[in-house]
Each structure stands twice: as C-alpha cells, then as structure tokens.
Scaffold this motif. Structure first.
Motif, mmCIF file in Angstrom:
data_model
loop_
_atom_site.group_PDB
_atom_site.id
_atom_site.type_symbol
_atom_site.label_atom_id
_atom_site.label_comp_id
_atom_site.label_asym_id
_atom_site.label_seq_id
_atom_site.Cartn_x
_atom_site.Cartn_y
_atom_site.Cartn_z
ATOM 1 N N MET A 171 0.849 -1.189 0.000
ATOM 2 C CA MET A 171 0.000 0.000 0.000
ATOM 3 C C MET A 171 0.888 1.243 0.000
ATOM 4 O O MET A 171 1.841 1.337 0.783
ATOM 5 C CB MET A 171 -0.918 0.015 1.216
ATOM 6 C CG MET A 171 -1.776 1.286 1.301
ATOM 7 S SD MET A 171 -2.961 1.248 2.661
ATOM 8 C CE MET A 171 -4.199 0.172 1.974
ATOM 9 N N LEU A 172 0.578 2.182 -0.899
ATOM 10 C CA LEU A 172 1.267 3.472 -0.941
ATOM 11 C C LEU A 172 0.318 4.536 -0.410
ATOM 12 O O LEU A 172 -0.809 4.648 -0.893
ATOM 13 C CB LEU A 172 1.663 3.833 -2.377
ATOM 14 C CG LEU A 172 2.713 2.998 -3.096
ATOM 15 C CD1 LEU A 172 2.087 1.799 -3.768
ATOM 16 C CD2 LEU A 172 3.419 3.844 -4.160
ATOM 17 N N ILE A 173 0.790 5.305 0.530
ATOM 18 C CA ILE A 173 -0.054 6.362 1.083
ATOM 19 C C ILE A 173 0.705 7.679 1.107
ATOM 20 O O ILE A 173 1.889 7.734 1.434
ATOM 21 C CB ILE A 173 -0.570 6.007 2.502
ATOM 22 C CG1 ILE A 173 0.584 5.660 3.442
ATOM 23 C CG2 ILE A 173 -1.544 4.863 2.462
ATOM 24 C CD1 ILE A 173 0.133 5.367 4.874
ATOM 25 N N TYR A 174 0.014 8.729 0.731
ATOM 26 C CA TYR A 174 0.576 10.081 0.754
ATOM 27 C C TYR A 174 0.297 10.668 2.129
ATOM 28 O O TYR A 174 -0.853 10.798 2.550
ATOM 29 C CB TYR A 174 -0.072 10.913 -0.351
ATOM 30 C CG TYR A 174 0.377 12.355 -0.416
ATOM 31 C CD1 TYR A 174 1.728 12.679 -0.494
ATOM 32 C CD2 TYR A 174 -0.557 13.385 -0.407
ATOM 33 C CE1 TYR A 174 2.134 13.992 -0.558
ATOM 34 C CE2 TYR A 174 -0.155 14.707 -0.470
ATOM 35 C CZ TYR A 174 1.198 15.007 -0.552
ATOM 36 O OH TYR A 174 1.597 16.318 -0.603
ATOM 37 N N MET A 175 1.344 11.000 2.858
ATOM 38 C CA MET A 175 1.237 11.315 4.279
ATOM 39 C C MET A 175 0.217 12.425 4.606
ATOM 40 O O MET A 175 -0.621 12.240 5.500
ATOM 41 C CB MET A 175 2.624 11.678 4.829
ATOM 42 C CG MET A 175 2.655 11.892 6.328
ATOM 43 S SD MET A 175 2.290 10.364 7.219
ATOM 44 C CE MET A 175 2.421 10.931 8.903
ATOM 45 N N GLN A 223 -5.649 -2.221 8.700
ATOM 46 C CA GLN A 223 -5.201 -2.443 7.329
ATOM 47 C C GLN A 223 -3.769 -1.965 7.148
ATOM 48 O O GLN A 223 -2.954 -2.646 6.526
ATOM 49 C CB GLN A 223 -6.141 -1.725 6.361
ATOM 50 C CG GLN A 223 -5.911 -2.077 4.899
ATOM 51 C CD GLN A 223 -6.906 -1.399 3.992
ATOM 52 O OE1 GLN A 223 -7.475 -0.370 4.316
ATOM 53 N NE2 GLN A 223 -7.126 -1.971 2.815
ATOM 54 N N PHE A 224 -3.456 -0.801 7.692
ATOM 55 C CA PHE A 224 -2.100 -0.265 7.582
ATOM 56 C C PHE A 224 -1.103 -1.091 8.401
ATOM 57 O O PHE A 224 0.059 -1.204 8.028
ATOM 58 C CB PHE A 224 -2.061 1.190 8.058
ATOM 59 C CG PHE A 224 -2.886 2.118 7.216
ATOM 60 C CD1 PHE A 224 -2.806 2.082 5.838
ATOM 61 C CD2 PHE A 224 -3.751 3.028 7.794
ATOM 62 C CE1 PHE A 224 -3.565 2.929 5.046
ATOM 63 C CE2 PHE A 224 -4.526 3.879 7.022
ATOM 64 C CZ PHE A 224 -4.434 3.831 5.647
ATOM 65 N N LYS A 225 -1.562 -1.665 9.479
ATOM 66 C CA LYS A 225 -0.686 -2.499 10.304
ATOM 67 C C LYS A 225 -0.316 -3.800 9.596
ATOM 68 O O LYS A 225 0.835 -4.242 9.668
ATOM 69 C CB LYS A 225 -1.378 -2.846 11.626
ATOM 70 C CG LYS A 225 -1.397 -1.740 12.669
ATOM 71 C CD LYS A 225 -2.088 -2.246 13.941
ATOM 72 C CE LYS A 225 -2.051 -1.224 15.061
ATOM 73 N NZ LYS A 225 -2.739 -1.727 16.286
ATOM 74 N N THR A 226 -1.279 -4.416 8.944
ATOM 75 C CA THR A 226 -1.102 -5.799 8.501
ATOM 76 C C THR A 226 -0.769 -5.971 7.021
ATOM 77 O O THR A 226 -0.440 -7.081 6.607
ATOM 78 C CB THR A 226 -2.381 -6.600 8.808
ATOM 79 O OG1 THR A 226 -3.502 -5.982 8.154
ATOM 80 C CG2 THR A 226 -2.646 -6.652 10.303
ATOM 81 N N ILE A 227 -0.865 -4.921 6.210
ATOM 82 C CA ILE A 227 -0.510 -5.042 4.797
ATOM 83 C C ILE A 227 0.940 -5.529 4.706
ATOM 84 O O ILE A 227 1.802 -5.072 5.470
ATOM 85 C CB ILE A 227 -0.704 -3.686 4.061
ATOM 86 C CG1 ILE A 227 -0.658 -3.870 2.534
ATOM 87 C CG2 ILE A 227 0.344 -2.662 4.479
ATOM 88 C CD1 ILE A 227 -1.951 -4.255 1.938
#
Length: 311
Positions: free
Chosen positions: A194-198, A220-224
């Motif tokens: 996952m790519l996320i823009y801060m 979701q962010f923890k486990t990707i």
C-alpha cells in the motif's frame, strides 16, 4: 457456434447451390496458411478424413483471429471472446480446443497486479512507475538505484525482506517514483503493498473519527505485507496522530517484522525535530525519538540527491 452458423447462412444466401457453397468454403479453408501448415505436419491424415471433418477445420479457420488484433477487439466476437482455437490431431481425428489469447492472459495479469497495489491519493504516473525508467545517468542516484536493485533481487515469491528504505532528499528528485517502481516489482512477485501520501493519510484518519472506520483502517495499515508512506514530514501532525496512529502502526510492524518504506525531504535527524513539535506548538522530544527509533528498525536511510526533475 453461432458465429459459424451465421457465416454459413450468409454464404447460403449469396450462393445458389450447396455445391457452390461447399466448394467455396473448402477452397477458403484449404488455402488458409495455418491450415496448410497443420496438414503438412500431419501427412498421414487422409483426404477422406479431411473432407469428413471439414467443419472442424472451418471452425479453426474462422476463429483463429490474429492475436495482435485481440487488443483492439479482434477476437472479441469469437465463440469464446478472448480465446483462440488450438488443433490436435490423433490418428485420423481432428480435435479443437480453446485457450486464452496472449492478450487475455496479459490483461488478467495486469488486473491481478493492480489488486496487489493499493494506494491512498497517489498519482497515476507513480502507480505505473517502472525500474526500467529509473534514470541512472546521474551519478548522485547510483547508490540509491543499486540498493533498490539489490532489494528487488532479494524478493522471494510472496515475501519481502524485513527492512524497507527511508528515501530522503530535496524536492523533485524522484523519491516517490522510486516507491512506485518498487511497488510494481513487489506486485510482480505477488506481494501486496500500500502506498499512502502522508498529508492525505492524516486527513483520512481524522475524517474516520466520525464514521467509526478508524480502527478498521489502522488494522489495514498495520497488517498489509508492505507499507509505503510518501512525504512524511510534509505537514505538522498532532500528538494524537503521531503517538496513537503512526506510533501504533510502526510498533506493530516492527514487532511483526513487516517492512515499511518512507520518502521525505528530511533526514531522520531532521524529521525527529519536526515530529517533536506538535500542531499545538508543544515540544515532545522523547515521543518523537520513539517514532524515529521504530523507523530505524523498519527501514534503511538512503539519500537521494539530484536535479529537480519537476522543473
């Protein structure tokens, strides 16, 4: 078989006798270069067998569209859209099988690849980034490119190395593009990321407070398998976001040995000073230091300096 039946009906309308129709059809089939090659490769096939199974050869002839045209819909009207016929001959029997056209296979691979890369407010060109397009003409970028190549070569099907990279440098040097290129290599190795823009990530989390989806998104962010945070340090964040959201995600990933990639205009020492100052103006060096220590456990610092490519 509807397309074949339609062709035959058309021929029957245009020709007065069955014999004329049959003769024209047979001539068309037996002058097809692909059919000629098949028959030459099976000289034991008798004339009687060919005549008896002429409809099978006609099916192959009518459905064997040039696969290059499938990208433009050339085989969309086949009996099985996106599939091409394959002939097998056993003694005197001709058998027709259908298999996926190369463009159908390519399309399925692209769709599967897209599912492996999730993004939160990332530009399209980044999601289409490629290792082949990493410019290696600038010596300042060589070390970063070498590290990325080493990382990609270490990818195992379905599993990534435990430590990502922390790319830092000035504006416009390609840090985000590097993340996109790595993300696509991960997808090719069946590794979800996952790519996320801060800045948008911060706003997304704040908005989630009002619709009870906060914990679901944090999980979701923890486990990707691989997380990429682009432009960390781009804006001031609250102590709540730093400690309860970012800190919680990084702590979990550190314990589970799940890699994180970052990009920033700050080095880690500069980012630590930035994170120490909350949006309310408070200075909390100890808490900022904890975040930085987690980031060091999760990623390796990689400086990226070059000319501004956005100019």
């Amino acid at each position: 078989m509807e397309p074949i039946q339609k062709s035959l009906k058309k021929w029957m309308r245009e020709n007065q006798t069955f014999q004329t129709v049959y003769g024209e059809m047979k001539k068309e089939i037996l002058t097809d270069p692909d059919i000629i090659e098949i028959l030459e490769n099976h000289p034991s096939l008798t004339k009687e067998s060919i005549d008896r199974q002429l409809m099978k050869l006609y099916e192959y002839h009518s459905q064997n569209k040039n696969c290059d045209n499938c990208a433009k819909g050339g085989c969309a009207n086949n009996v099985l859209p996106g599939y091409k016929p394959r002939i097998e001959i056993n003694d005197q029997e001709i058998h027709i099988y259908y298999e996926k056209c190369k463009y159908t296979i390519l399309q399925e691979k692209q769709q599967q690849r897209a599912k492996l890369i999730k993004s939160l407010h990332m530009p399209k060109d980044v999601l289409q980034a490629s290792m082949r397009d990493l410019d290696d003409q600038d010596p300042k970028r060589h070390d970063a490119i070498r590290k990325v190549i080493e990382y990609v070569n270490a990818l195992d099907d379905g599993k990534a190395p435990e430590k990502g990279f922390y790319f830092y440098g000035p504006f416009g040097v390609g840090k985000t593009y590097f993340l996109g290129a790595i993300a696509n290599e991960l997808a090719d190795n069946h590794i979800q990321c996952m790519l996320i823009y801060m800045p948008e990530f911060v706003r997304e989390m704040k908005a989630s407070l009002g619709n009870d989806s906060l914990q679901e998104k944090i999980e979701q962010f923890k486990t990707i398998p691989v997380l990429m945070i682009d432009d960390i340090g781009a804006e001031s964040i609250s102590a709540w976001f730093r400690d309860e959201i970012l800190g919680s995600i990084l702590q979990y990933r550190m314990m589970e040995r799940l890699p994180v990639f970052f990009s920033s205009n700050y080095s880690l020492s500069q980012l630590e000073k930035h994170l120490a100052i909350t949006s309310k103006g408070d200075v909390e060096e100890l808490k900022a230091g904890r975040i930085i220590e987690r980031m060091k456990q999760l990623s390796e610092q990689v400086p990226l300096f070059s000319e501004n490519r956005r100019r």
